[in-house]
Write an enzyme that holds these catalytic residues in place. Structure first.
Site, PDB file in Angstrom:
ATOM      1  N   ARG A  35      10.480  37.561 -26.343  1.00  0.00           N
ATOM      2  CA  ARG A  35      11.147  36.529 -25.751  1.00  0.00           C
ATOM      3  C   ARG A  35      11.341  35.174 -26.557  1.00  0.00           C
ATOM      4  O   ARG A  35      12.057  34.544 -26.369  1.00  0.00           O
ATOM      5  CB  ARG A  35      10.619  36.447 -24.287  1.00  0.00           C
ATOM      6  CG  ARG A  35      10.811  37.633 -23.418  1.00  0.00           C
ATOM      7  CD  ARG A  35      10.459  37.369 -22.096  1.00  0.00           C
ATOM      8  NE  ARG A  35      10.931  38.265 -20.945  1.00  0.00           N
ATOM      9  CZ  ARG A  35      10.363  38.758 -20.144  1.00  0.00           C
ATOM     10  NH1 ARG A  35       9.133  38.112 -19.663  1.00  0.00           N
ATOM     11  NH2 ARG A  35      10.892  39.696 -19.265  1.00  0.00           N
ATOM     12  N   LYS A 220      14.139  56.155  -8.956  1.00  0.00           N
ATOM     13  CA  LYS A 220      14.929  55.968  -7.736  1.00  0.00           C
ATOM     14  C   LYS A 220      16.343  55.583  -7.490  1.00  0.00           C
ATOM     15  O   LYS A 220      16.803  54.842  -8.257  1.00  0.00           O
ATOM     16  CB  LYS A 220      13.792  55.060  -6.855  1.00  0.00           C
ATOM     17  CG  LYS A 220      12.456  55.596  -6.675  1.00  0.00           C
ATOM     18  CD  LYS A 220      11.902  54.290  -6.069  1.00  0.00           C
ATOM     19  CE  LYS A 220      10.420  54.511  -5.447  1.00  0.00           C
ATOM     20  NZ  LYS A 220       9.903  53.435  -4.952  1.00  0.00           N
ATOM     21  N   GLY A 376      15.535  47.374 -17.721  1.00  0.00           N
ATOM     22  CA  GLY A 376      14.057  48.225 -17.563  1.00  0.00           C
ATOM     23  C   GLY A 376      13.847  49.022 -18.677  1.00  0.00           C
ATOM     24  O   GLY A 376      13.955  48.571 -19.876  1.00  0.00           O
ATOM     25  N   GLY A 399      16.302  41.782 -14.062  1.00  0.00           N
ATOM     26  CA  GLY A 399      16.752  41.658 -12.832  1.00  0.00           C
ATOM     27  C   GLY A 399      18.283  40.845 -13.290  1.00  0.00           C
ATOM     28  O   GLY A 399      19.227  41.334 -12.540  1.00  0.00           O
TER      29      GLY A 399
HETATM   30  P1  AMP Z   1      13.214  52.375 -13.323  1.00  0.00           P
HETATM   31  O1  AMP Z   1      12.322  51.380 -13.333  1.00  0.00           O
HETATM   32  O2  AMP Z   1      13.730  52.792 -11.918  1.00  0.00           O
HETATM   33  O3  AMP Z   1      14.175  52.274 -14.160  1.00  0.00           O
HETATM   34  O4  AMP Z   1      12.188  53.959 -13.405  1.00  0.00           O
HETATM   35  C1  AMP Z   1      11.679  53.883 -14.739  1.00  0.00           C
HETATM   36  C2  AMP Z   1      10.698  54.993 -14.645  1.00  0.00           C
HETATM   37  O5  AMP Z   1      11.376  56.051 -14.189  1.00  0.00           O
HETATM   38  C3  AMP Z   1      10.023  55.254 -16.004  1.00  0.00           C
HETATM   39  O6  AMP Z   1       8.646  54.863 -15.962  1.00  0.00           O
HETATM   40  C4  AMP Z   1      10.182  56.731 -15.992  1.00  0.00           C
HETATM   41  O7  AMP Z   1       8.671  57.604 -16.157  1.00  0.00           O
HETATM   42  C5  AMP Z   1      10.353  57.268 -14.459  1.00  0.00           C
HETATM   43  N1  AMP Z   1      11.050  58.745 -14.363  1.00  0.00           N
HETATM   44  C6  AMP Z   1      12.127  58.872 -14.821  1.00  0.00           C
HETATM   45  N2  AMP Z   1      12.467  60.304 -14.691  1.00  0.00           N
HETATM   46  C7  AMP Z   1      11.380  60.765 -14.031  1.00  0.00           C
HETATM   47  C8  AMP Z   1      11.066  61.956 -13.124  1.00  0.00           C
HETATM   48  N3  AMP Z   1      11.844  62.968 -13.257  1.00  0.00           N
HETATM   49  N4  AMP Z   1      10.134  62.053 -12.273  1.00  0.00           N
HETATM   50  C9  AMP Z   1       9.340  60.753 -11.923  1.00  0.00           C
HETATM   51  N5  AMP Z   1       9.639  59.776 -12.789  1.00  0.00           N
HETATM   52  C10 AMP Z   1      10.648  59.624 -13.556  1.00  0.00           C
END
Ligand code: AMP
Length: 419
Positions: A35, A220, A376, A399
Protein backbone atom coordinates in the site's frame (compact mmCIF):
# COMPACT_ATOMS: atom_id res chain seq x y z
CA UNK A 1 -10.86 18.10 -14.49
CA UNK A 2 -7.26 18.28 -13.34
CA UNK A 3 -5.15 15.13 -13.33
CA UNK A 4 -1.79 14.33 -11.76
CA UNK A 5 -0.18 14.92 -15.14
CA UNK A 6 -1.89 18.23 -15.94
CA UNK A 7 -1.54 19.78 -12.49
CA UNK A 8 1.66 21.70 -11.77
CA UNK A 9 2.37 21.44 -8.04
CA UNK A 10 5.28 23.95 -8.09
CA UNK A 11 5.06 26.13 -4.99
CA UNK A 12 1.87 24.38 -3.83
CA UNK A 13 1.16 22.43 -0.69
CA UNK A 14 -0.85 19.28 -1.30
CA UNK A 15 -2.83 17.36 1.29
CA UNK A 16 -2.58 13.79 0.04
CA UNK A 17 -4.91 11.19 1.55
CA UNK A 18 -3.25 7.80 1.17
CA UNK A 19 -4.10 4.35 2.47
CA UNK A 20 -1.04 3.38 4.50
CA UNK A 21 -3.05 0.91 6.56
CA UNK A 22 -0.30 -1.71 6.29
CA UNK A 23 -0.02 -4.91 8.31
CA UNK A 24 2.54 -4.77 11.15
CA UNK A 25 4.03 -7.57 13.24
CA UNK A 26 4.35 -7.38 17.05
CA UNK A 27 7.62 -5.42 16.71
CA UNK A 28 6.00 -2.91 14.36
CA UNK A 29 7.80 -4.25 11.31
CA UNK A 30 5.79 -3.84 8.13
CA UNK A 31 4.97 -7.30 6.80
CA UNK A 32 3.60 -6.07 3.46
CA UNK A 33 4.37 -2.58 2.14
CA UNK A 34 2.29 -2.83 -1.06
CA UNK A 35 0.00 0.00 0.00
CA UNK A 36 2.88 2.39 0.63
CA UNK A 37 4.53 1.53 -2.67
CA UNK A 38 1.24 2.08 -4.46
CA UNK A 39 1.09 5.77 -3.45
CA UNK A 40 4.76 6.61 -4.05
CA UNK A 41 4.35 7.74 -7.71
CA UNK A 42 1.82 10.39 -6.62
CA UNK A 43 4.00 11.67 -3.78
CA UNK A 44 7.10 11.72 -5.98
CA UNK A 45 5.42 13.64 -8.77
CA UNK A 46 4.32 16.41 -6.36
CA UNK A 47 7.79 16.73 -4.86
CA UNK A 48 9.45 16.65 -8.28
CA UNK A 49 7.22 19.47 -9.51
CA UNK A 50 8.49 21.57 -6.60
CA UNK A 51 5.46 21.12 -4.38
CA UNK A 52 5.32 19.88 -0.81
CA UNK A 53 3.16 17.12 0.61
CA UNK A 54 1.17 16.70 3.78
CA UNK A 55 0.40 13.01 4.01
CA UNK A 56 -2.74 11.84 5.83
CA UNK A 57 -3.68 8.22 6.50
CA UNK A 58 -5.34 5.87 8.92
CA UNK A 59 -3.79 2.75 10.44
CA UNK A 60 -5.92 0.05 11.98
CA UNK A 61 -9.07 0.69 13.94
CA UNK A 62 -8.02 2.75 16.96
CA UNK A 63 -10.62 3.87 19.47
CA UNK A 64 -8.59 6.98 20.25
CA UNK A 65 -4.86 7.81 20.37
CA UNK A 66 -2.79 4.65 20.91
CA UNK A 67 0.91 4.00 20.36
CA UNK A 68 0.09 0.68 18.72
CA UNK A 69 -1.63 2.48 15.87
CA UNK A 70 0.85 5.35 15.52
CA UNK A 71 2.03 6.09 12.00
CA UNK A 72 5.48 6.89 13.41
CA UNK A 73 6.18 3.15 13.14
CA UNK A 74 6.04 3.29 9.39
CA UNK A 75 7.77 6.65 8.91
CA UNK A 76 11.23 5.17 8.13
CA UNK A 77 9.84 2.94 5.39
CA UNK A 78 7.95 5.84 3.80
CA UNK A 79 11.16 7.93 3.75
CA UNK A 80 13.07 5.00 2.29
CA UNK A 81 10.55 4.31 -0.49
CA UNK A 82 10.10 7.98 -1.26
CA UNK A 83 13.84 8.60 -1.26
CA UNK A 84 13.35 11.73 0.85
CA UNK A 85 13.26 12.66 4.52
CA UNK A 86 9.71 12.77 5.80
CA UNK A 87 8.88 14.86 8.87
CA UNK A 88 6.30 13.74 11.40
CA UNK A 89 3.57 15.56 13.32
CA UNK A 90 2.53 13.79 16.53
CA UNK A 91 -1.06 14.85 16.06
CA UNK A 92 -2.90 15.26 12.77
CA UNK A 93 -4.39 18.61 13.82
CA UNK A 94 -3.37 21.26 16.36
CA UNK A 95 -0.44 23.61 16.74
CA UNK A 96 2.39 21.22 15.88
CA UNK A 97 0.78 19.96 12.67
CA UNK A 98 -0.19 23.47 11.65
CA UNK A 99 3.30 24.89 12.26
CA UNK A 100 5.07 22.02 10.53
CA UNK A 101 2.72 22.20 7.53
CA UNK A 102 3.22 25.97 7.32
CA UNK A 103 7.00 25.61 7.41
CA UNK A 104 7.16 23.06 4.58
CA UNK A 105 9.33 24.15 1.67
CA UNK A 106 9.13 22.90 -1.93
CA UNK A 107 10.24 19.29 -2.13
CA UNK A 108 9.51 18.56 1.56
CA UNK A 109 7.11 16.03 3.03
CA UNK A 110 5.23 15.79 6.32
CA UNK A 111 3.37 12.76 7.65
CA UNK A 112 0.48 13.48 10.01
CA UNK A 113 -0.37 11.13 12.88
CA UNK A 114 -3.21 8.63 12.40
CA UNK A 115 -6.37 10.47 11.35
CA UNK A 116 -8.54 7.90 13.10
CA UNK A 117 -7.22 8.98 16.49
CA UNK A 118 -10.13 11.41 16.12
CA UNK A 119 -13.71 10.15 16.01
CA UNK A 120 -14.31 12.97 13.54
CA UNK A 121 -12.42 11.09 10.83
CA UNK A 122 -15.07 8.39 10.53
CA UNK A 123 -17.83 10.60 11.92
CA UNK A 124 -18.86 7.87 14.34
CA UNK A 125 -19.12 8.70 18.06
CA UNK A 126 -17.17 6.53 20.48
CA UNK A 127 -19.75 5.46 22.98
CA UNK A 128 -19.78 3.04 25.85
CA UNK A 129 -21.84 -0.10 25.27
CA UNK A 130 -24.49 1.02 27.77
CA UNK A 131 -25.16 4.44 26.17
CA UNK A 132 -28.85 5.28 25.96
CA UNK A 133 -30.59 6.04 22.69
CA UNK A 134 -30.72 9.70 23.65
CA UNK A 135 -27.00 9.82 24.47
CA UNK A 136 -26.22 8.08 21.19
CA UNK A 137 -28.27 10.55 19.14
CA UNK A 138 -26.65 13.51 20.92
CA UNK A 139 -23.13 12.14 20.44
CA UNK A 140 -23.80 11.48 16.76
CA UNK A 141 -24.95 15.05 16.26
CA UNK A 142 -21.91 16.40 18.10
CA UNK A 143 -19.40 14.37 16.13
CA UNK A 144 -20.99 15.44 12.84
CA UNK A 145 -20.73 19.06 13.96
CA UNK A 146 -17.10 18.82 15.00
CA UNK A 147 -16.32 16.91 11.79
CA UNK A 148 -16.75 20.19 9.92
CA UNK A 149 -14.11 21.89 12.07
CA UNK A 150 -11.81 18.88 11.72
CA UNK A 151 -11.94 18.87 7.92
CA UNK A 152 -11.62 22.66 7.81
CA UNK A 153 -8.45 22.51 9.86
CA UNK A 154 -6.91 19.73 7.76
CA UNK A 155 -7.81 21.58 4.57
CA UNK A 156 -6.28 24.81 5.87
CA UNK A 157 -2.78 23.27 5.67
CA UNK A 158 -2.89 22.88 1.90
CA UNK A 159 -3.65 24.56 -1.45
CA UNK A 160 -4.70 21.39 -3.19
CA UNK A 161 -6.33 18.09 -2.20
CA UNK A 162 -5.25 14.80 -3.71
CA UNK A 163 -7.04 11.55 -2.91
CA UNK A 164 -4.95 8.46 -3.59
CA UNK A 165 -6.61 6.16 -1.04
CA UNK A 166 -8.61 3.69 -3.09
CA UNK A 167 -8.92 1.33 -0.12
CA UNK A 168 -11.15 3.85 1.69
CA UNK A 169 -12.82 5.50 -1.32
CA UNK A 170 -16.11 3.79 -0.42
CA UNK A 171 -16.17 5.61 2.93
CA UNK A 172 -17.62 9.09 3.35
CA UNK A 173 -15.00 9.99 5.94
CA UNK A 174 -13.58 13.41 6.78
CA UNK A 175 -10.29 13.08 4.92
CA UNK A 176 -11.54 10.84 2.12
CA UNK A 177 -14.59 12.84 1.06
CA UNK A 178 -15.79 15.75 3.24
CA UNK A 179 -12.50 17.65 3.06
CA UNK A 180 -12.93 18.06 -0.70
CA UNK A 181 -15.66 20.67 -0.11
CA UNK A 182 -12.96 23.07 1.08
CA UNK A 183 -11.20 23.06 -2.29
CA UNK A 184 -12.53 24.44 -5.57
CA UNK A 185 -12.91 22.16 -8.60
CA UNK A 186 -9.50 23.06 -10.02
CA UNK A 187 -7.71 22.18 -6.80
CA UNK A 188 -8.87 18.64 -6.09
CA UNK A 189 -7.85 15.61 -8.01
CA UNK A 190 -7.25 11.87 -7.95
CA UNK A 191 -3.77 10.54 -7.30
CA UNK A 192 -2.29 8.09 -9.82
CA UNK A 193 -3.38 4.99 -7.91
CA UNK A 194 -7.00 6.05 -7.51
CA UNK A 195 -7.15 7.18 -11.14
CA UNK A 196 -5.71 3.85 -12.32
CA UNK A 197 -8.25 1.91 -10.29
CA UNK A 198 -11.13 3.97 -11.68
CA UNK A 199 -9.85 3.59 -15.24
CA UNK A 200 -9.53 -0.19 -14.85
CA UNK A 201 -13.02 -0.65 -13.43
CA UNK A 202 -14.55 1.62 -16.06
CA UNK A 203 -12.81 -0.33 -18.79
CA UNK A 204 -14.44 -3.50 -17.50
CA UNK A 205 -17.87 -2.20 -16.55
CA UNK A 206 -18.55 0.66 -19.01
CA UNK A 207 -16.23 0.37 -21.98
CA UNK A 208 -16.59 -3.38 -22.21
CA UNK A 209 -15.20 -5.40 -25.10
CA UNK A 210 -17.25 -8.56 -25.57
CA UNK A 211 -17.30 -11.39 -24.73
CA UNK A 212 -17.12 -10.32 -21.09
CA UNK A 213 -16.52 -13.09 -18.55
CA UNK A 214 -16.67 -12.69 -14.80
CA UNK A 215 -15.32 -15.39 -12.53
CA UNK A 216 -16.73 -15.17 -9.04
CA UNK A 217 -15.33 -17.50 -6.43
CA UNK A 218 -14.76 -17.38 -2.71
CA UNK A 219 -16.56 -19.10 0.07
CA UNK A 220 -20.10 -17.74 0.11
CA UNK A 221 -22.78 -16.54 -2.25
CA UNK A 222 -24.36 -14.30 0.43
CA UNK A 223 -21.53 -11.76 0.31
CA UNK A 224 -21.63 -11.53 -3.48
CA UNK A 225 -25.34 -11.24 -4.26
CA UNK A 226 -25.36 -7.57 -5.23
CA UNK A 227 -22.29 -7.99 -7.41
CA UNK A 228 -23.69 -11.05 -9.16
CA UNK A 229 -26.98 -9.27 -9.83
CA UNK A 230 -25.26 -6.20 -11.27
CA UNK A 231 -22.91 -8.35 -13.35
CA UNK A 232 -25.83 -10.25 -14.88
CA UNK A 233 -26.71 -7.05 -16.75
CA UNK A 234 -23.20 -6.75 -18.15
CA UNK A 235 -21.55 -10.09 -18.73
CA UNK A 236 -21.81 -12.70 -21.48
CA UNK A 237 -20.44 -15.47 -19.25
CA UNK A 238 -20.61 -15.77 -15.50
CA UNK A 239 -18.51 -18.47 -13.88
CA UNK A 240 -19.65 -19.09 -10.31
CA UNK A 241 -17.29 -21.31 -8.35
CA UNK A 242 -15.56 -21.85 -5.02
CA UNK A 243 -17.62 -22.63 -1.94
CA UNK A 244 -20.85 -21.23 -3.38
CA UNK A 245 -20.90 -24.11 -5.87
CA UNK A 246 -22.48 -26.36 -3.25
CA UNK A 247 -25.30 -24.01 -2.39
CA UNK A 248 -26.29 -24.15 -6.08
CA UNK A 249 -25.81 -27.92 -6.26
CA UNK A 250 -27.95 -28.50 -3.16
CA UNK A 251 -30.64 -26.08 -4.37
CA UNK A 252 -31.19 -28.37 -7.37
CA UNK A 253 -31.34 -31.52 -5.27
CA UNK A 254 -27.66 -32.54 -5.40
CA UNK A 255 -25.81 -34.53 -2.73
CA UNK A 256 -22.96 -32.38 -1.49
CA UNK A 257 -21.59 -34.38 1.46
CA UNK A 258 -19.97 -32.09 4.02
CA UNK A 259 -19.20 -29.27 1.56
CA UNK A 260 -19.67 -25.68 2.64
CA UNK A 261 -23.26 -24.57 2.07
CA UNK A 262 -25.62 -21.73 2.93
CA UNK A 263 -28.91 -23.45 3.57
CA UNK A 264 -30.79 -20.18 3.79
CA UNK A 265 -29.67 -19.20 0.29
CA UNK A 266 -31.01 -22.16 -1.67
CA UNK A 267 -33.92 -20.15 -3.06
CA UNK A 268 -31.58 -17.32 -3.92
CA UNK A 269 -29.38 -19.73 -5.88
CA UNK A 270 -32.41 -20.84 -7.92
CA UNK A 271 -33.41 -17.24 -8.43
CA UNK A 272 -29.95 -16.35 -9.76
CA UNK A 273 -30.01 -19.26 -12.18
CA UNK A 274 -33.42 -18.13 -13.48
CA UNK A 275 -32.23 -14.52 -13.72
CA UNK A 276 -29.18 -15.54 -15.73
CA UNK A 277 -31.41 -17.44 -18.14
CA UNK A 278 -33.80 -14.52 -18.47
CA UNK A 279 -30.92 -12.16 -19.27
CA UNK A 280 -29.30 -14.55 -21.73
CA UNK A 281 -26.14 -14.93 -19.64
CA UNK A 282 -24.15 -18.12 -20.03
CA UNK A 283 -23.94 -19.22 -16.38
CA UNK A 284 -21.11 -21.70 -15.89
CA UNK A 285 -21.14 -23.71 -12.68
CA UNK A 286 -18.54 -26.30 -11.74
CA UNK A 287 -19.46 -29.79 -12.95
CA UNK A 288 -17.02 -31.71 -10.78
CA UNK A 289 -15.01 -31.23 -7.60
CA UNK A 290 -11.77 -32.35 -6.04
CA UNK A 291 -13.04 -33.74 -2.78
CA UNK A 292 -11.34 -34.24 0.58
CA UNK A 293 -12.17 -36.36 3.62
CA UNK A 294 -11.44 -33.36 5.88
CA UNK A 295 -10.59 -29.66 5.63
CA UNK A 296 -6.80 -29.90 5.43
CA UNK A 297 -4.01 -29.92 2.89
CA UNK A 298 -3.14 -33.50 3.79
CA UNK A 299 -6.63 -34.91 3.52
CA UNK A 300 -7.33 -38.00 1.46
CA UNK A 301 -8.62 -36.84 -1.95
CA UNK A 302 -10.76 -37.95 -4.84
CA UNK A 303 -13.00 -36.53 -7.58
CA UNK A 304 -16.78 -36.45 -7.86
CA UNK A 305 -19.58 -34.65 -9.71
CA UNK A 306 -20.57 -31.63 -7.55
CA UNK A 307 -24.01 -33.14 -6.94
CA UNK A 308 -22.79 -36.62 -6.02
CA UNK A 309 -20.38 -36.01 -3.17
CA UNK A 310 -20.43 -38.87 -0.67
CA UNK A 311 -21.06 -38.28 3.02
CA UNK A 312 -17.84 -37.66 4.94
CA UNK A 313 -16.34 -35.82 1.95
CA UNK A 314 -16.30 -32.15 0.94
CA UNK A 315 -15.46 -30.28 -2.24
CA UNK A 316 -12.36 -28.10 -1.82
CA UNK A 317 -11.46 -27.40 -5.45
CA UNK A 318 -12.86 -27.78 -8.93
CA UNK A 319 -12.20 -31.01 -10.80
CA UNK A 320 -10.63 -31.57 -14.26
CA UNK A 321 -13.88 -31.28 -16.19
CA UNK A 322 -14.65 -27.87 -14.65
CA UNK A 323 -11.08 -26.77 -15.29
CA UNK A 324 -11.61 -27.54 -18.96
CA UNK A 325 -15.00 -25.77 -19.08
CA UNK A 326 -13.72 -22.65 -17.30
CA UNK A 327 -10.54 -22.45 -19.38
CA UNK A 328 -12.48 -22.68 -22.62
CA UNK A 329 -14.77 -19.79 -21.69
CA UNK A 330 -12.00 -17.59 -20.30
CA UNK A 331 -9.68 -18.17 -23.26
CA UNK A 332 -12.25 -16.77 -25.68
CA UNK A 333 -13.03 -13.63 -23.68
CA UNK A 334 -12.07 -10.03 -24.42
CA UNK A 335 -12.86 -8.65 -20.96
CA UNK A 336 -12.29 -10.62 -17.76
CA UNK A 337 -13.02 -9.89 -14.14
CA UNK A 338 -11.81 -12.30 -11.48
CA UNK A 339 -12.99 -12.04 -7.92
CA UNK A 340 -12.44 -14.93 -5.54
CA UNK A 341 -10.56 -18.25 -5.81
CA UNK A 342 -12.34 -21.31 -7.20
CA UNK A 343 -10.99 -23.55 -4.46
CA UNK A 344 -9.16 -23.50 -1.15
CA UNK A 345 -6.04 -22.14 -2.85
CA UNK A 346 -4.26 -21.67 0.50
CA UNK A 347 -3.76 -25.47 0.53
CA UNK A 348 -1.27 -26.45 -2.18
CA UNK A 349 -3.21 -29.63 -2.86
CA UNK A 350 -6.34 -27.64 -3.67
CA UNK A 351 -4.98 -24.70 -5.67
CA UNK A 352 -4.92 -26.38 -9.07
CA UNK A 353 -8.32 -25.04 -10.14
CA UNK A 354 -7.39 -21.47 -9.26
CA UNK A 355 -4.10 -21.96 -11.07
CA UNK A 356 -5.97 -23.10 -14.19
CA UNK A 357 -8.18 -20.01 -14.00
CA UNK A 358 -5.15 -17.77 -13.52
CA UNK A 359 -3.33 -19.42 -16.45
CA UNK A 360 -6.35 -19.00 -18.73
CA UNK A 361 -6.62 -15.33 -17.77
CA UNK A 362 -2.94 -14.80 -18.52
CA UNK A 363 -3.33 -16.52 -21.91
CA UNK A 364 -6.35 -14.40 -22.82
CA UNK A 365 -4.51 -11.26 -21.71
CA UNK A 366 -1.60 -12.17 -24.00
CA UNK A 367 -4.11 -12.38 -26.86
CA UNK A 368 -5.35 -8.85 -26.12
CA UNK A 369 -8.08 -9.26 -23.51
CA UNK A 370 -8.35 -6.75 -20.65
CA UNK A 371 -8.23 -8.58 -17.32
CA UNK A 372 -8.95 -7.14 -13.90
CA UNK A 373 -8.19 -9.18 -10.79
CA UNK A 374 -9.34 -7.90 -7.45
CA UNK A 375 -11.48 -7.79 -4.39
CA UNK A 376 -10.17 -10.32 -1.95
CA UNK A 377 -8.30 -13.52 -2.31
CA UNK A 378 -7.92 -13.70 -6.07
CA UNK A 379 -5.16 -11.10 -5.64
CA UNK A 380 -3.42 -13.46 -3.20
CA UNK A 381 -3.85 -16.17 -5.86
CA UNK A 382 -2.13 -14.33 -8.69
CA UNK A 383 0.61 -13.35 -6.25
CA UNK A 384 1.04 -16.95 -5.12
CA UNK A 385 1.26 -18.09 -8.75
CA UNK A 386 3.69 -15.27 -9.67
CA UNK A 387 1.31 -13.97 -12.33
CA UNK A 388 0.42 -10.51 -11.02
CA UNK A 389 2.45 -8.89 -13.80
CA UNK A 390 0.77 -10.96 -16.49
CA UNK A 391 -2.78 -9.71 -16.05
CA UNK A 392 -3.90 -6.23 -17.12
CA UNK A 393 -4.64 -4.82 -13.66
CA UNK A 394 -4.51 -6.05 -10.09
CA UNK A 395 -6.70 -3.92 -7.86
CA UNK A 396 -5.50 -2.78 -4.43
CA UNK A 397 -9.04 -2.29 -3.15
CA UNK A 398 -11.24 -4.77 -1.32
CA UNK A 399 -14.58 -3.26 -0.37
CA UNK A 400 -14.06 -0.23 -2.61
CA UNK A 401 -13.60 -2.37 -5.70
CA UNK A 402 -16.56 -4.57 -4.88
CA UNK A 403 -18.83 -1.55 -4.38
CA UNK A 404 -17.76 -0.14 -7.74
CA UNK A 405 -18.59 -3.44 -9.40
CA UNK A 406 -21.93 -3.41 -7.62
CA UNK A 407 -22.53 -0.16 -9.49
CA UNK A 408 -22.38 2.12 -6.45
CA UNK A 409 -21.02 5.66 -6.57
CA UNK A 410 -18.10 5.88 -4.14
CA UNK A 411 -18.09 8.96 -1.86
CA UNK A 412 -14.33 9.45 -2.27
CA UNK A 413 -14.69 9.58 -6.04
CA UNK A 414 -17.86 11.68 -6.09
CA UNK A 415 -16.29 14.25 -3.76
CA UNK A 416 -13.73 15.04 -6.44
CA UNK A 417 -15.44 14.63 -9.78
CA UNK A 418 -19.05 15.14 -8.74
CA UNK A 419 -20.40 11.71 -9.74
P1 AMP B 1 -14.02 -14.74 -0.17
O1 AMP B 1 -13.39 -13.91 0.91
O2 AMP B 1 -15.50 -14.88 -0.08
O3 AMP B 1 -13.53 -14.33 -1.53
O4 AMP B 1 -13.52 -16.23 0.10
C1 AMP B 1 -12.22 -16.62 -0.08
C2 AMP B 1 -12.03 -17.92 0.58
O5 AMP B 1 -12.89 -18.88 0.02
C3 AMP B 1 -10.64 -18.48 0.47
O6 AMP B 1 -10.04 -18.44 1.73
C4 AMP B 1 -10.86 -19.92 0.01
O7 AMP B 1 -10.10 -20.85 0.73
C5 AMP B 1 -12.33 -20.14 0.27
N1 AMP B 1 -12.91 -21.20 -0.57
C6 AMP B 1 -12.85 -21.31 -1.89
N2 AMP B 1 -13.42 -22.47 -2.29
C7 AMP B 1 -13.83 -23.11 -1.17
C8 AMP B 1 -14.47 -24.36 -0.92
N3 AMP B 1 -14.79 -25.18 -1.92
N4 AMP B 1 -14.73 -24.70 0.34
C9 AMP B 1 -14.40 -23.87 1.37
N5 AMP B 1 -13.80 -22.68 1.18
C10 AMP B 1 -13.52 -22.30 -0.08
Amino acid sequence: MQTMDTFNFAGKKAFVRVDFNVPLDENFNITDDTRIRAAIPTLKKILKDGGSVIIGSHLGRPKGPADKFSLKHILPRISELLGADVQFANDCIGEEAEAKAAALRPGEALLLENLRFYAEEEGKPRLSADATEEETAKAKKEVKESQKEFTKELASYADVYVNDAFGTAHRAHASTALIADHFDAGNKLFGYLLQNEITAVEKVMNETQHPFTAIMGGSKVSTKIEIIKNLLDKVDNLILAGGMTYTFAKAFGGKIGGSIVEDDKLDLAKELVALAKEKGVNLVLAADAKIADNFSNDAKTGFAPVDEIPDGWEGLDIGPESEKDFTEVIKNSKTILWNGPVGVFEFNNFDKGSRAVSNAIVDATKKGAFSLVGGGDSVACVNKFGQADEVSYVSTGGGALLEMIEGKVLPGIKAIRGY
